[in-house]
Design an enzyme around this catalytic site. Sequence first.
Site: not given
Length: 436
Positions: A313, A371
């Site tokens: 991320h 995600d």
Amino acid sequence: MTPSDVKATLSFSDGSPSMELPLYKGSIGPDVIDIRKLYAQTGKFTYDPGFLSTASCNSTITYIDGDKGELLYRGYPIEQLATQCDFLETCYLLLKGELPNAEQRTDFTKLVTNHTMVNEQMQFFLRGFRRDAHPMAVMTGLVGALSAFYHDSTDITNPQHREISAIRLIAKMPTLVAMAYKYGIGQPFIYPKNSLSYSANFMRMMFATPCEEYEPDDVLVRAIDRIFILHADHEQNASTSTVRLCGSSGTNPFAAIAAGVACLWGPAHGGANEAALNMLKDIQRQGGVEKIGEFIKQVKDKNSNVKLMGFGHRVYKNYDPRAKLMRETCHEVLQATGLHDDPLFKLAMALEKIALEDDYFVSRKLYPNVDFYSGIVQSALGIPVSLFTAIFALARTVGWIAQLNEMIGDPEYKIGRPRQLFVGSVARNVKPIGER
């Protein structure tokens, strides 16, 4: 903002006079150097592509510490909200700054529930799209079109207008997403049902048909509710900054949120869970679990174009706290749906195991992110990949509205106007066409 006793001094090696810059301390997080008077006093701008070192606003809504892997909504850790509150309580918190008491929770839930229907004319607007249109193309149109149906709440400077448009958007987004889905698969639209919770209502509008009533499963409803909570806000990301910038011009709230939806559509932002699941499907097509070793080898090869989606991320340099929570939900849903033996999900779990144990990924902190897990969960719930980003937009709407309201209420807010470092041609004259 609390001014610090410490000041920053900016000095120049070309003999220009130095300048003292105020320093502000947040309640948590790094100190911020105030450069607002920089241009007026020095004739110079700062250069910061992507605004990675620039605070564009002061905010009381969401705080992220990427190094610690911490996410707070109004001071509350995401882990506590995701396990002890539902989505509408989280909405109330983001909008109003405090968690609701029992009476406030009941009143707020009732208010949202009573606004879940959309104007019947929206159906005819929706029918103008091709059946195979991407749901995000449809959503950008539908959300922007809300301003054409609700003229009574389009003045962004009016607090009452902002309040009613906030309720309308939060209430109607599930209905619009479900309508976009039903339209794409050629099924009739399902109207909302006031006796159901926000998330159960969404699942019913998605999966019920006139010939068969949908019975919401608690595990699955809780899973979608958690997805909503975990995606409700995430500080000054690209889509939130877009909503703020768009709203700074004084445009109506529906248009500002539609701009956020359009920004979220990008694969580097809201499309990441769609990209993660598509990656899994590609590996599956190439031979599934047997081919994971080969895939990982390509990921590690700098000369290869193969990318690992759903891992790591930009902000979190540690394990994404939302990923931990989504991982729990992922395993619960796979168990409840009996899909833990499905080849695609077996592949996902095998990839997860490698990423959590292989030194290449661990040393680079390429942990599975939210995600990765939310894509698996939504797929297990029966939600098509193309709809993932629309569900993200549904969840993020409340964060966008809270951020927009905060900006409008800030006495220091101005229309956004970034500067540039111009590197093009200097002034020159147009030559007659024969001399060009």
